[in-house]
Design a protein around this motif. Structure first.
Motif, PDB file in Angstrom:
ATOM      1  N   VAL A   1       8.069   9.096  12.775  1.00 13.99           N
ATOM      2  CA  VAL A   1       8.987  10.117  12.269  1.00 13.99           C
ATOM      3  C   VAL A   1       8.212  11.408  12.039  1.00 13.99           C
ATOM      4  N   ASN A   2       8.781  12.518  12.489  1.00 18.06           N
ATOM      5  CA  ASN A   2       8.162  13.831  12.301  1.00 18.06           C
ATOM      6  C   ASN A   2       9.230  14.800  11.818  1.00 18.06           C
ATOM      7  N   LYS A   3       9.010  15.350  10.631  1.00 16.69           N
ATOM      8  CA  LYS A   3       9.932  16.335  10.060  1.00 16.69           C
ATOM      9  C   LYS A   3       9.308  17.725  10.170  1.00 16.69           C
ATOM     10  N   THR A   4      10.027  18.658  10.762  1.00 16.60           N
ATOM     11  CA  THR A   4       9.573  20.041  10.916  1.00 16.60           C
ATOM     12  C   THR A   4      10.561  20.946  10.204  1.00 16.60           C
ATOM     13  N   GLN A   5      10.033  21.786   9.318  1.00 16.84           N
ATOM     14  CA  GLN A   5      10.896  22.638   8.496  1.00 16.84           C
ATOM     15  C   GLN A   5      10.312  24.044   8.425  1.00 16.84           C
ATOM     16  N   ARG A   6      11.167  25.027   8.686  1.00 19.23           N
ATOM     17  CA  ARG A   6      10.771  26.435   8.557  1.00 19.23           C
ATOM     18  C   ARG A   6      11.374  26.990   7.283  1.00 19.23           C
TER      19      ARG A   6
ATOM     20  N   SER B   1       5.140  20.621   8.459  1.00 21.90           N
ATOM     21  CA  SER B   1       5.240  19.438   9.317  1.00 21.90           C
ATOM     22  C   SER B   1       4.826  18.215   8.512  1.00 21.90           C
ATOM     23  N   PHE B   2       5.682  17.185   8.537  1.00 21.17           N
ATOM     24  CA  PHE B   2       5.406  15.921   7.854  1.00 21.17           C
ATOM     25  C   PHE B   2       5.637  14.786   8.847  1.00 21.17           C
ATOM     26  N   SER B   3       4.693  13.886   8.957  1.00 24.10           N
ATOM     27  CA  SER B   3       4.830  12.760   9.884  1.00 24.10           C
ATOM     28  C   SER B   3       4.424  11.470   9.190  1.00 24.10           C
ATOM     29  N   TRP B   4       5.157  10.394   9.461  1.00 22.18           N
ATOM     30  CA  TRP B   4       4.859   9.079   8.916  1.00 22.18           C
ATOM     31  C   TRP B   4       5.438   8.020   9.849  1.00 22.18           C
ATOM     32  N   HIS B   5       5.135   6.758   9.550  1.00 22.73           N
ATOM     33  CA  HIS B   5       5.602   5.646  10.390  1.00 22.73           C
ATOM     34  C   HIS B   5       6.543   4.763   9.583  1.00 22.73           C
ATOM     35  N   ASP B   6       7.720   4.499  10.132  1.00 23.94           N
ATOM     36  CA  ASP B   6       8.723   3.640   9.520  1.00 23.94           C
ATOM     37  C   ASP B   6       9.347   2.798  10.623  1.00 23.94           C
ATOM     38  N   PRO B   7       8.965   1.512  10.756  1.00 24.29           N
ATOM     39  CA  PRO B   7       9.504   0.687  11.849  1.00 24.29           C
ATOM     40  C   PRO B   7      11.021   0.602  11.847  1.00 24.29           C
TER      41      PRO B   7
ATOM     42  N   PRO C   1      -4.149  15.606   5.041  1.00 24.38           N
ATOM     43  CA  PRO C   1      -4.087  16.837   5.844  1.00 24.38           C
ATOM     44  C   PRO C   1      -4.125  16.544   7.334  1.00 24.38           C
ATOM     45  N   CYS C   2      -3.364  17.322   8.066  1.00 24.73           N
ATOM     46  CA  CYS C   2      -3.387  17.285   9.531  1.00 24.73           C
ATOM     47  C   CYS C   2      -4.200  18.487  10.002  1.00 24.73           C
TER      48      CYS C   2
ATOM     49  N   MET D   1       0.822  -1.199   0.000  1.00 30.89           N
ATOM     50  CA  MET D   1       0.000   0.000   0.000  1.00 30.89           C
ATOM     51  C   MET D   1       0.862   1.258   0.000  1.00 30.89           C
ATOM     52  N   PRO D   2       0.311   2.404  -0.465  1.00 36.15           N
ATOM     53  CA  PRO D   2       1.077   3.652  -0.420  1.00 36.15           C
ATOM     54  C   PRO D   2       1.360   4.071   1.021  1.00 36.15           C
ATOM     55  N   ASP D   3       2.485   4.725   1.205  1.00 32.13           N
ATOM     56  CA  ASP D   3       2.828   5.265   2.517  1.00 32.13           C
ATOM     57  C   ASP D   3       2.060   6.562   2.734  1.00 32.13           C
ATOM     58  N   VAL D   4       1.452   6.701   3.894  1.00 36.33           N
ATOM     59  CA  VAL D   4       0.630   7.859   4.228  1.00 36.33           C
ATOM     60  C   VAL D   4       1.490   8.882   4.963  1.00 36.33           C
ATOM     61  N   ILE D   5       1.500  10.096   4.439  1.00 36.39           N
ATOM     62  CA  ILE D   5       2.260  11.191   5.037  1.00 36.39           C
ATOM     63  C   ILE D   5       1.265  12.241   5.521  1.00 36.39           C
ATOM     64  N   HIS D   6       1.245  12.502   6.810  1.00 35.46           N
ATOM     65  CA  HIS D   6       0.373  13.532   7.374  1.00 35.46           C
ATOM     66  C   HIS D   6       1.079  14.892   7.261  1.00 35.46           C
ATOM     67  N   VAL D   7       0.361  15.864   6.677  1.00 34.01           N
ATOM     68  CA  VAL D   7       0.951  17.156   6.330  1.00 34.01           C
ATOM     69  C   VAL D   7       0.301  18.259   7.151  1.00 34.01           C
ATOM     70  N   GLY D   8       1.133  19.160   7.663  1.00 29.48           N
ATOM     71  CA  GLY D   8       0.658  20.353   8.354  1.00 29.48           C
ATOM     72  C   GLY D   8       1.369  21.585   7.833  1.00 29.48           C
ATOM     73  N   VAL D   9       0.633  22.683   7.654  1.00 28.70           N
ATOM     74  CA  VAL D   9       1.206  23.950   7.169  1.00 28.70           C
ATOM     75  C   VAL D   9       0.755  25.057   8.100  1.00 28.70           C
ATOM     76  N   LEU D  10       1.705  25.783   8.642  1.00 32.42           N
ATOM     77  CA  LEU D  10       1.409  26.885   9.552  1.00 32.42           C
ATOM     78  C   LEU D  10       2.040  28.163   9.001  1.00 32.42           C
ATOM     79  N   LEU D  11       1.214  29.187   8.804  1.00 32.58           N
ATOM     80  CA  LEU D  11       1.709  30.481   8.332  1.00 32.58           C
ATOM     81  C   LEU D  11       2.203  31.281   9.532  1.00 32.58           C
ATOM     82  N   LYS D  12       3.512  31.379   9.652  1.00 28.75           N
ATOM     83  CA  LYS D  12       4.113  32.060  10.799  1.00 28.75           C
ATOM     84  C   LYS D  12       4.111  33.574  10.635  1.00 28.75           C
ATOM     85  N   ALA D  13       4.365  34.045   9.420  1.00 27.96           N
ATOM     86  CA  ALA D  13       4.389  35.486   9.148  1.00 27.96           C
ATOM     87  C   ALA D  13       4.022  35.717   7.691  1.00 27.96           C
TER      88      ALA D  13
END
Length: 419
Positions: A161-166, A101-107, A205-206, A71-83
């Protein structure tokens, strides 16, 4: 001597065999516990200690998706407008400071966390070398319009796994400026995997407000007012390209007060200034003030309209509301120029001073009514029919001026025949 030599040789061989047996036993125990064996430490009987950095997964495993072949890997996505740093309607882009913000599960990622820790923080370069990454990027950013401020990858002992990028971005946008300066716009951020199609990676979407949000505070120092935001996902198919995309949209409305005070009201005052030509007495001494007032007003409205054009996209279809308003103002001022020339001709060339005074009186009363009706009607025009509305205004004003001039000609002929 020979028996003694043989005895010593047997003792040395026995000690060597005992040392090798002891080393093999210690190495086997270390391997069962998962620790790397080091020959020198074993021979020196130094206790082994667990390393903080775990064993790196092999290259083949980290190059594959967690659900490779399934099955496809599910990536939960979040976008926050800081400024929010503003929009450019002319070049069609907007700038902002966003947090992705991107989060997924990888054992397999759980093996990167030491046993005595619950989680681990990796940099972008470390994560790229040690684990699988979905490679999600902003797809509607301008060329060289992105600067990554920081990137952090959080990995816990359960494989989450959670990736946070500004990121500081300049987003290419197709603005709808038909209602400018009373327009509403939608600021869009589109995300997709640069590597994988929709059968491999799907974006979800998150809805958590701590990861996806934009509010009035980000627009407090701009000429825009925040309305609402939304984060959705969809599959886009363009020939062989099938991408799962996430789209973050922020809806805003423009505050028109700066344009009212800086453009619309000055243009209305210029129209009033053009009307003053009908307030001067009709005699040779006021001929120059009448002509100059009308021409100066007309040139002034042309100057202001160039500033409005500089704020709008160079390539666009149709006109915007602000251009419609300025077209009406130009037509009214052009009308004052024509009618002022008509009255001067009646007075000086046709030698009809009484008719000229009568014309001026009629224009003093009639022009404000026509100007008010023309300008007021602009507020009822919509973006879908602006060009038609402008064409109707031009035809109506030119027809009214033509009829007025024709009535003056007929009245001049009647006065001539009576004489």
């Amino acid at each position: 001597m020979a028996p003694m030599h043989l005895f010593l040789r047997c003792v040395s061989l026995g000690l060597a065999a005992f040392s090798v047996s002891l080393a093999q036993q210690l190495a086997a125990e270390a391997c069962e516990e998962g620790y790397p064996a080091k020959t020198r430490e074993l021979l020196q009987h130094v206790p082994l200690r667990r390393s903080i950095s775990p064993v790196t997964p092999n290259v083949g495993s980290k190059a594959l998706r967690p659900n490779e072949g399934g099955m496809p890997d599910v990536i939960h996505v979040g976008v926050l407008l800081k400024a929010f740093y503003g929009t450019n309607l002319h070049d069609e882009y907007w700038e902002g400071d966003i947090v992705l913000s991107f989060s997924w599960h990888d054992p397999r990622a759980a093996g990167l966390v030491p046993q005595d820790l619950r989680h681990r923080i990796l940099s972008s370069d470390q994560a790229t070398q040690l684990m699988w990454m979905p490679d999600i990027v902003i797809t509607n950013v301008e060329i060289e319009g992105q600067q990554v401020v920081s990137t952090s990858i959080y990995v816990d002992d359960s494989g989450n796994v959670n990736k946070t990028q500004r990121v500081l971005v300049r987003i290419k946008e197709e603005f709808d400026g038909k209602e400018f300066p009373y327009d509403k716009q939608a600021l869009t951020i589109q995300l997709a995997s640069a590597t994988y199609m929709d059968d491999a990676v799907q974006l979800v979407p998150c809805k958590d407000y701590s990861f996806t949000d934009a509010g009035p505070a980000q627009f407090a120092k701009s000429d825009w007012t925040y309305l609402w935001n939304d984060l959705t996902s969809f599959v886009e198919i363009s020939g062989p390209l099938r991408k799962s995309r996430a789209q973050f949209v922020v809806h805003i409305v423009r505050d028109a007060s700066p344009f009212l005070s800086g453009t619309i009201f000055p243009e209305i005052m210029i129209v009033v200034l053009g009307y003053t030509v009908f307030l001067f007495p009709v005699n040779p001494g006021f001929a120059m003030p009448r002509v100059s007032s009308a021409m100066i007003a007309f040139l002034s409205i042309l100057t202001i309209s160039t500033r409005t054009s500089a704020m709008l996209p160079e390539v666009r279809r149709g006109i915007v509301w602000m251009e419609l308003f300025e077209i009406v103002c130009k037509m009214l001022l052009f009308t004052t120029v024509l009618l002022n020339i008509l009255t001067e001709r009646v007075f000086h060339t046709w030698q009809q001073p009484e008719l000229a005074h009568r014309l001026v009186y009629e224009l003093r009363v009639g022009f404000p009514v026509v100007a008010f009706a023309s300008l007021a009607s602009c507020w009822f025009a919509t973006g879908q029919h602006l060009q038609l509305f402008a064409a109707v205004h031009r035809i109506a004003l030119l027809a009214a001026v033509t009829l007025f001039i024709w009535s003056v000609v007929l009245r001049d002929r009647g006065n001539t025949m009576e004489k």
